[in-house]
Design a protein around this motif. Structure first.
Motif, PDB file in Angstrom:
ATOM      1  N   LEU A 832      -5.990 -15.981  -4.392  1.00 34.83           N
ATOM      2  CA  LEU A 832      -6.001 -14.581  -4.824  1.00 34.83           C
ATOM      3  C   LEU A 832      -5.324 -13.724  -3.760  1.00 34.83           C
ATOM      4  O   LEU A 832      -5.817 -13.592  -2.637  1.00 34.83           O
ATOM      5  CB  LEU A 832      -7.440 -14.097  -5.055  1.00 34.83           C
ATOM      6  CG  LEU A 832      -7.596 -12.624  -5.434  1.00 34.83           C
ATOM      7  CD1 LEU A 832      -6.888 -12.330  -6.754  1.00 34.83           C
ATOM      8  CD2 LEU A 832      -9.065 -12.235  -5.512  1.00 34.83           C
ATOM      9  N   HIS A 833      -4.166 -13.149  -4.115  1.00 35.95           N
ATOM     10  CA  HIS A 833      -3.457 -12.220  -3.249  1.00 35.95           C
ATOM     11  C   HIS A 833      -3.652 -10.800  -3.777  1.00 35.95           C
ATOM     12  O   HIS A 833      -4.216 -10.582  -4.861  1.00 35.95           O
ATOM     13  CB  HIS A 833      -1.963 -12.562  -3.213  1.00 35.95           C
ATOM     14  CG  HIS A 833      -1.663 -13.863  -2.552  1.00 35.95           C
ATOM     15  ND1 HIS A 833      -1.244 -13.961  -1.253  1.00 35.95           N
ATOM     16  CD2 HIS A 833      -1.744 -15.138  -3.010  1.00 35.95           C
ATOM     17  CE1 HIS A 833      -1.054 -15.229  -0.940  1.00 35.95           C
ATOM     18  NE2 HIS A 833      -1.354 -15.968  -1.995  1.00 35.95           N
ATOM     19  N   GLU A 834      -3.161  -9.847  -3.025  1.00 35.60           N
ATOM     20  CA  GLU A 834      -3.267  -8.461  -3.459  1.00 35.60           C
ATOM     21  C   GLU A 834      -2.427  -8.198  -4.714  1.00 35.60           C
ATOM     22  O   GLU A 834      -2.784  -7.350  -5.533  1.00 35.60           O
ATOM     23  CB  GLU A 834      -2.817  -7.530  -2.328  1.00 35.60           C
ATOM     24  CG  GLU A 834      -3.749  -7.530  -1.140  1.00 35.60           C
ATOM     25  CD  GLU A 834      -3.232  -6.686   0.009  1.00 35.60           C
ATOM     26  OE1 GLU A 834      -4.047  -6.075   0.707  1.00 35.60           O
ATOM     27  OE2 GLU A 834      -1.998  -6.642   0.191  1.00 35.60           O
ATOM     28  N   LYS A 835      -1.329  -8.929  -4.887  1.00 34.81           N
ATOM     29  CA  LYS A 835      -0.426  -8.644  -5.999  1.00 34.81           C
ATOM     30  C   LYS A 835      -0.368  -9.756  -7.037  1.00 34.81           C
ATOM     31  O   LYS A 835       0.232  -9.561  -8.094  1.00 34.81           O
ATOM     32  CB  LYS A 835       0.990  -8.391  -5.457  1.00 34.81           C
ATOM     33  CG  LYS A 835       1.090  -7.175  -4.554  1.00 34.81           C
ATOM     34  CD  LYS A 835       2.516  -6.961  -4.083  1.00 34.81           C
ATOM     35  CE  LYS A 835       2.626  -5.757  -3.151  1.00 34.81           C
ATOM     36  NZ  LYS A 835       4.013  -5.535  -2.689  1.00 34.81           N
ATOM     37  N   ALA A 836      -0.946 -10.906  -6.763  1.00 41.60           N
ATOM     38  CA  ALA A 836      -0.862 -11.996  -7.731  1.00 41.60           C
ATOM     39  C   ALA A 836      -1.958 -13.005  -7.446  1.00 41.60           C
ATOM     40  O   ALA A 836      -2.506 -13.076  -6.341  1.00 41.60           O
ATOM     41  CB  ALA A 836       0.507 -12.681  -7.678  1.00 41.60           C
ATOM     42  N   VAL A 837      -2.287 -13.795  -8.452  1.00 43.24           N
ATOM     43  CA  VAL A 837      -3.193 -14.926  -8.299  1.00 43.24           C
ATOM     44  C   VAL A 837      -2.405 -16.190  -8.651  1.00 43.24           C
ATOM     45  O   VAL A 837      -1.744 -16.264  -9.678  1.00 43.24           O
ATOM     46  CB  VAL A 837      -4.449 -14.771  -9.181  1.00 43.24           C
ATOM     47  CG1 VAL A 837      -4.090 -14.606 -10.644  1.00 43.24           C
ATOM     48  CG2 VAL A 837      -5.358 -15.978  -9.000  1.00 43.24           C
ATOM     49  N   SER A 861       1.615 -18.479 -11.692  1.00 45.89           N
ATOM     50  CA  SER A 861       1.038 -17.311 -11.040  1.00 45.89           C
ATOM     51  C   SER A 861       0.940 -16.172 -12.047  1.00 45.89           C
ATOM     52  O   SER A 861       1.706 -16.098 -13.013  1.00 45.89           O
ATOM     53  CB  SER A 861       1.899 -16.893  -9.837  1.00 45.89           C
ATOM     54  OG  SER A 861       3.217 -16.581 -10.258  1.00 45.89           O
ATOM     55  N   LEU A 862      -0.024 -15.292 -11.817  1.00 40.93           N
ATOM     56  CA  LEU A 862      -0.250 -14.123 -12.674  1.00 40.93           C
ATOM     57  C   LEU A 862      -0.172 -12.882 -11.816  1.00 40.93           C
ATOM     58  O   LEU A 862      -0.838 -12.784 -10.774  1.00 40.93           O
ATOM     59  CB  LEU A 862      -1.633 -14.206 -13.341  1.00 40.93           C
ATOM     60  CG  LEU A 862      -1.941 -15.472 -14.149  1.00 40.93           C
ATOM     61  CD1 LEU A 862      -3.363 -15.396 -14.686  1.00 40.93           C
ATOM     62  CD2 LEU A 862      -0.947 -15.646 -15.284  1.00 40.93           C
ATOM     63  N   ASN A 863       0.627 -11.912 -12.261  1.00 39.66           N
ATOM     64  CA  ASN A 863       0.745 -10.639 -11.548  1.00 39.66           C
ATOM     65  C   ASN A 863      -0.526  -9.842 -11.763  1.00 39.66           C
ATOM     66  O   ASN A 863      -0.983  -9.645 -12.896  1.00 39.66           O
ATOM     67  CB  ASN A 863       1.964  -9.870 -12.074  1.00 39.66           C
ATOM     68  CG  ASN A 863       2.330  -8.713 -11.160  1.00 39.66           C
ATOM     69  OD1 ASN A 863       1.466  -8.065 -10.585  1.00 39.66           O
ATOM     70  ND2 ASN A 863       3.612  -8.463 -11.032  1.00 39.66           N
ATOM     71  N   MET A 864      -1.114  -9.343 -10.679  1.00 43.84           N
ATOM     72  CA  MET A 864      -2.361  -8.601 -10.788  1.00 43.84           C
ATOM     73  C   MET A 864      -2.176  -7.300 -11.556  1.00 43.84           C
ATOM     74  O   MET A 864      -3.155  -6.719 -12.046  1.00 43.84           O
ATOM     75  CB  MET A 864      -2.927  -8.315  -9.388  1.00 43.84           C
ATOM     76  CG  MET A 864      -3.384  -9.551  -8.636  1.00 43.84           C
ATOM     77  SD  MET A 864      -4.645 -10.491  -9.509  1.00 43.84           S
ATOM     78  CE  MET A 864      -5.992  -9.333  -9.462  1.00 43.84           C
ATOM     79  N   ALA A 865      -0.936  -6.830 -11.697  1.00 45.43           N
ATOM     80  CA  ALA A 865      -0.697  -5.600 -12.461  1.00 45.43           C
ATOM     81  C   ALA A 865      -0.956  -5.809 -13.953  1.00 45.43           C
ATOM     82  O   ALA A 865      -1.158  -4.836 -14.680  1.00 45.43           O
ATOM     83  CB  ALA A 865       0.744  -5.129 -12.241  1.00 45.43           C
ATOM     84  N   ALA A 866      -0.968  -7.067 -14.405  1.00 48.52           N
ATOM     85  CA  ALA A 866      -1.175  -7.345 -15.824  1.00 48.52           C
ATOM     86  C   ALA A 866      -2.406  -8.203 -16.050  1.00 48.52           C
ATOM     87  O   ALA A 866      -2.546  -8.843 -17.073  1.00 48.52           O
ATOM     88  CB  ALA A 866       0.058  -8.032 -16.405  1.00 48.52           C
ATOM     89  N   VAL A 867      -3.319  -8.209 -15.086  1.00 47.24           N
ATOM     90  CA  VAL A 867      -4.494  -9.074 -15.148  1.00 47.24           C
ATOM     91  C   VAL A 867      -5.736  -8.251 -15.467  1.00 47.24           C
ATOM     92  O   VAL A 867      -5.874  -7.107 -15.025  1.00 47.24           O
ATOM     93  CB  VAL A 867      -4.673  -9.827 -13.804  1.00 47.24           C
ATOM     94  CG1 VAL A 867      -6.078 -10.379 -13.659  1.00 47.24           C
ATOM     95  CG2 VAL A 867      -3.685 -10.965 -13.730  1.00 47.24           C
ATOM     96  N   GLY A 868      -6.637  -8.834 -16.230  1.00 45.39           N
ATOM     97  CA  GLY A 868      -7.958  -8.275 -16.448  1.00 45.39           C
ATOM     98  C   GLY A 868      -8.981  -9.381 -16.338  1.00 45.39           C
ATOM     99  O   GLY A 868      -8.643 -10.563 -16.371  1.00 45.39           O
ATOM    100  N   ILE A 869     -10.256  -9.000 -16.217  1.00 43.57           N
ATOM    101  CA  ILE A 869     -11.289 -10.028 -16.082  1.00 43.57           C
ATOM    102  C   ILE A 869     -12.455  -9.715 -17.003  1.00 43.57           C
ATOM    103  O   ILE A 869     -12.716  -8.563 -17.362  1.00 43.57           O
ATOM    104  CB  ILE A 869     -11.807 -10.162 -14.633  1.00 43.57           C
ATOM    105  CG1 ILE A 869     -12.499  -8.880 -14.185  1.00 43.57           C
ATOM    106  CG2 ILE A 869     -10.723 -10.552 -13.688  1.00 43.57           C
ATOM    107  CD1 ILE A 869     -13.252  -9.035 -12.884  1.00 43.57           C
TER     108      ILE A 869
END
Length: 984
Positions: A832-837, A861-869
């Motif tokens: 888990l990075h600040e900008k992507a997982v 990898s998934l960009n955290m800008a388009a990620v939800g949980i």
């Protein structure tokens, strides 16, 4: 430090190999002439010069130049070869004295004599002691030689005397007859062809010995460097191949020894044929040379035999180990299957027949599993036998034997437990069957009694006797108490069985009630008329008499009085106790604080002492190893693999040393008198501790280089100079151990400083050090990622990493693929990075001990800008969802524990909340700029800032939902999502 048997065995093998190599090197460095007799055999056969074996008075070798008419026609190359060869035959000691040249020119002319002497003097390759020339015997030539020699003495330009002899007797005045051949009037037995054969045989044997030694050394190197295979087939192949090569090497040794003994025997026969006086020094030297070569060859063979025995033992033990490991894997798989099978035997039966069937199934299963149990016990005995035979892998074999015994015992215990439960169930069902049968017999009895016969007194009495007799059998047939049954069979009772027991008990009670009613009716019918008895009323005095109070009542009253007394005495005692406790509290508080202060000083002393020792150890390594790598005097000890590799081996140890020596140690010493405040020192220098991350990231490269070059003589020499008991790799581990030690010392200091002024600083310093350790650990995993095309630094700070089970659900995927993905999890390591997982697959690398390091193959990898949980997944507290692009892709992630899941969810929530906050601030900033640039405010319906604010508000409402973050898709144009990786 405990050394494993394997390392001890390898050490013994290397010691034997070094002994074998030393013997081979000694043979290969024998002084063998650059030219062999076989190479210049035709030139030696001309016999224009020969080494007869004669010696001068001081032991100098004699080289004879016989009368050879075509001496001047010999090519210079041939002359030089023969001279070089002849001068290389005597020992270095004899050759160092100098050679005596006997030049026989009795039948030659003076001009030829002069030319021969000048040619020999110009081309002789060794030291000369004396030149004896037998001049021509003719009167004219002798007179001419006397005159010419006097006038042309300087033309010879020789640093040794040249003596012109007129006759052979004059020669005997310089060299004894026994050292001269017959053509020079001596008695020395010399045959040129025989000498040439001996030299050829000796040199051929010497060459064979050298080649054999080279072969043994090469084969020994191959054996010593052979890695132990990991499977039975490979180990058997290596053992067979090495055995064949060993047999070939032994055959070569046998042939070499046979050749040497043959040469030695021929020399001895030649010596036996002649007299003692005829044996010259060269023959003795030849015999000594052959004997020396044979002795060295025998020593080499003995060393090789010992080395091979150890190597063969190692390979055979390796083969035994691989057989044991293979058997263990097979048996373990069978035992696991047996354990899984027995785990399914949970049914305790719902009837007597069912329980009997389950017992038969259990017995059959036990019988079938007996083969696996016997095999496991036999394999365990084999392992114990290997341990008794001092196998090198005892540490690997013993746990497996223990596990096999444990599994067998566990199986036996489980079988016994299951049989016990089923026997218990069988017993209960038999009791229930007996009770039900008894009830059925009772009902049949009641139904079989004729009503008309029971109306008479005799018939009623007979029926009553039948009922009473039947009820007497209930003691052994019916269930007595329901609670007793529940307690006795608690281990097997489930809901259904309890209901069955209750119904049987109810049936039994109902039947007994019917019996009792019938019994009462029959008693009335069977009753006979008797005289009534006059009732007597009790005496009123008995009722009015007041007996003594019972002990229980008396105790109650006494207790009441004592309680009242205690209540009356309570306030005084409580006040007295509080006063006493107050005095004791004040004294004990002071003592406790003093004790804590002593403990804090002790921890501070340990911190300073270990810090000073740490600095000294770093300096010792840098000066004793790192600096020596640049020392020209030590360059010959460095292996080629270490050239220009100092930075790889030592990393940034010098930077760490300077930080601790110049800064941190001095600042720590300032807190000697106030150790509870030492947390501030750590906090002030927390950024400097980041240098350990660089050192730890380089550690795998350093360890790899050390493994390749650990046997380099350079390290052994440095260790000897430093008088270190441990090798360099132990000191290279010191920085890793030190950064870990700080958190232990801070924990200890915080334990004794909870009520002190610096407690908060200590807690913060401890948290920071733990954070650094986590960052170091995470970075060690991060550098092991392979296959990622981009720059990992562009993804921001690494926040978390760990291994999970992952299910995927893609809207666009094929139905069957989606169903398979739903039920079959993938094992993935998430970063888990600040900008992507990042999703990676963990792969274990081959190696031993700390050498075995994992690597992570990048998958996607998934960009955290388009990620939800989605924080909670129904049915499992360890699962959560990570979804992408409005749930177009959903990844169900299962953590090892609920705590790890909570940590990841919280960290992802922080990242998403931070993105939302940044998006809101950017929107407010744009709205402020627009409001300042427009002359009039825009209408509410068309205001972009308000519209954006509403969107942000909606996002915030969806983003900060306390139950779920599902439904959030960021609209802020952050970085471009990394390119999706390949599907797993």
């Amino acid at each position: 430090m405990t050394v494993s048997r394997l390392s001890l065995l390898c050490r013994d093998l290397w010691a034997l190999w070094l002994l074998l190599k030393a013997g081979a090197d000694e043979i290969m460095h024998q002084d063998i002439v650059p030219l062999c007799a076989a190479d210049i055999q035709d030139q030696l056969k001309k016999r224009f010069a020969y080494l007869s074996g004669g010696r001068g008075q001081d032991g100098s070798p004699v080289i004879t130049f016989p009368d050879y008419p075509a001496f001047s026609e010999i090519p210079d190359k041939e002359f030089q070869n023969v001279m070089t060869y002849l001068t290389s035959i005597p020992s270095l000691q004899d050759a160092g004295i100098g050679f005596i040249l006997v030049i026989d020119r009795r039948r030659d002319k003076w001009t030829s004599v002069k030319a021969s002497v000048l040619r020999i003097a110009a081309s002789f390759p060794a030291n000369l002691q004396l030149v004896l020339v037998l001049r021509p015997t003719g009167f004219f030539q002798r007179t001419l030689s006397d005159i010419a020699f006097k006038f042309n003495r300087d033309d010879f330009k020789m640093k040794v005397p040249v003596i012109m002899l007129s006759s052979v007797p004059d020669l005997h005045g310089y060299i004894d007859k026994s050292q001269l051949t017959e053509d020079l009037g001596g008695t020395l037995d010399y045959c040129h062809s025989r000498w040439l054969c001996q030299r050829t045989a000796i040199e051929s044997f010497a060459l064979m010995v050298k080649q054999t030694a080279q072969m043994l050394q090469s084969f020994g190197t191959e054996l010593a460097e052979t890695e132990l295979p990991n499977d039975v087939q490979s180990t058997s192949s290596v053992l067979c191949a090495h055995t064949e090569k060993k047999d070939k090497a032994k055959e070569d040794l046998r042939l070499a020894l046979k050749e040497g003994h043959s040469v030695l025997e021929s020399l001895r026969e030649l010596q036996a044929e002649g007299s003692e006086s005829s044996v010259n020094q060269d023959q003795l030297d030849n015999q000594a040379t052959v004997q020396r070569l044979l002795a060295q060859l025998n020593e080499t063979e003995a060393a090789f035999d010992e080395f091979w025995a150890k190597h063969q033992q190692k390979l055979e033990q390796c083969l035994q180990l691989r057989h044991f490991e293979q058997g263990f894997r097979e048996v373990k798989a069978i035992l696991d299957a047996v354990s899984q099978k027995i785990a399914t035997f949970t049914d305790i039966g719902n009837s007597l027949a069912h329980v009997e069937h389950l017992l038969r199934d259990l017995a059959g299963f036990e019988e079938k599993s007996g083969v696996a149990m016997e095999r496991a016990r036999a394999l365990s005995l084999d392992g114990e036998q290997l341990i008794e035979n001092k196998h090198y892998a005892v540490d690997s074999i013993r746990p497996k034997c223990q596990e096999l015994r444990h599994l067998c015992d566990q199986f036996s215990a489980e079988i016994t437990r299951r049989r016990g439960l089923l026997n218990k169930s069988l017993e209960l069902h038999r009791r229930l069957e007996t009770s039900m049968k008894w009830c059925d017999e009772g009902i049949y009895l009641l139904a079989s009694q004729p009503v008309d016969k029971c109306q008479s007194q005799d018939g009623a009495e007979a029926a009553l006797q039948e009922i009473e007799k039947f009820l007497e059998t209930g003691a052994e047939n019916k269930i007595q108490e329901l609670n007793t049954i529940y307690k006795e069979y608690e281990s097997i009772l489930n809901q259904d069985l309890m209901e069955h027991v209750r119904k049987v008990f109810q049936k039994q009670a109902s039947m007994e009630e019917v019996f009792h009613r019938r019994q009462a009716s029959l008693k009335k019918l069977a009753a006979r008329q008797t005289r009534p008895v006059q009732p007597v009323a009790p005496r009123p005095e008995a009722l009015a008499k007041s007996p003594c109070p019972s002990p229980g009542i008396r105790r109650g009253s006494e207790n009441s009085s004592s309680e009242g007394s205690a209540l009356r005495r309570g306030p005084y005692r409580r006040a007295k106790s509080e006063m006493s406790e107050s005095r004791q509290g004040r004294s004990s508080a002071g003592e406790e604080e003093e004790s804590l202060a002593i403990l804090r000083r002790h921890v501070m002393s340990e911190l300073l002492d270990t810090e000073r020792a740490y600095v000294e150890e770093l300096l010792c390594v840098l000066e004793g190893y790192a600096a020596e790598m640049d020392n020209p005097l030590m360059a010959h000890l460095l292996s080629t693999g270490l050239h220009n590799k100092k930075d790889v081996l030592f990393g940034n140890m010098e930077e760490i040393y300077h930080f601790h020596n110049r800064i941190f140690l001095r600042e720590l010493e300032n807190y000697t008198d106030c150790p509870e405040l030492v947390g501030r020192c750590f906090l002030e220098r927390m950024e400097d501790f980041q240098i350990y991350e660089k050192y730890c990231q380089n550690k795998p490269r350093s360890e790899s280089l050390w493994r390749q070059c650990s046997d380099c003589p350079f390290f052994q020499e440095c260790q000897r100079k430093l008088d270190h008991k441990l090798s360099l790799d132990s000191y290279l581990l010191k920085p890793v151990q030190r950064i870990t030690k700080y958190q232990l010392l801070l924990k200890e200091m915080l334990k004794y400083s909870k009520n002190c002024e610096g407690a908060e600083d200590l807690q913060e310093a401890l948290s920071s050090i733990l954070g650094i350790l986590k960052a170091v650990n995470d970075s060690m995993h991060l550098i092991a990622i392979t296959g990622y095309d981009g720059n990992l630094g562009d993804l921001g700070k690494l926040l978390m990493q760990g291994s999970f089970s992952v299910w995927t659900d893609h809207k666009r995927g094929h139905t069957k693929v989606k169903e398979l993905a739903r039920f079959k999890p993938m094992q993935r390591h998430l970063f888990l990075h600040e900008k992507a997982v990042l999703f990676c697959k963990k792969r274990e690398e081959n190696g031993e001990g700390y050498e075995k390091a994992p690597s992570y193959s990048y998958k996607q990898s998934l960009n955290m800008a388009a990620v939800g949980i989605t924080e909670n997944v129904k049915g499992d507290a360890k699962k959560f969802e990570i979804w992408y692009n409005a749930r177009e892709e959903v990844y169900i992630v299962q953590a090892p524990t609920p705590e790890i899941k909570a940590a990841w969810v919280n960290e992802i929530r922080k990242v998403l909340t931070g993105q939302l906050q940044a998006c809101r601030e950017a929107s407010q900033h744009r709205a402020l700029e627009q409001s300042q640039s427009l002359p009039l405010p825009a209408q509410t319906s068309t205001s972009p800032s308000r519209g954006n604010s509403r969107n942000i508000k909606k996002l915030e409402e969806r983003k900060t939902d306390p139950l779920s973050l599902e439904g959030y898709v960021s609209s802020a144009p952050l970085t471009k999502p990394p390119e999706k990786g390949k599907e797993p």
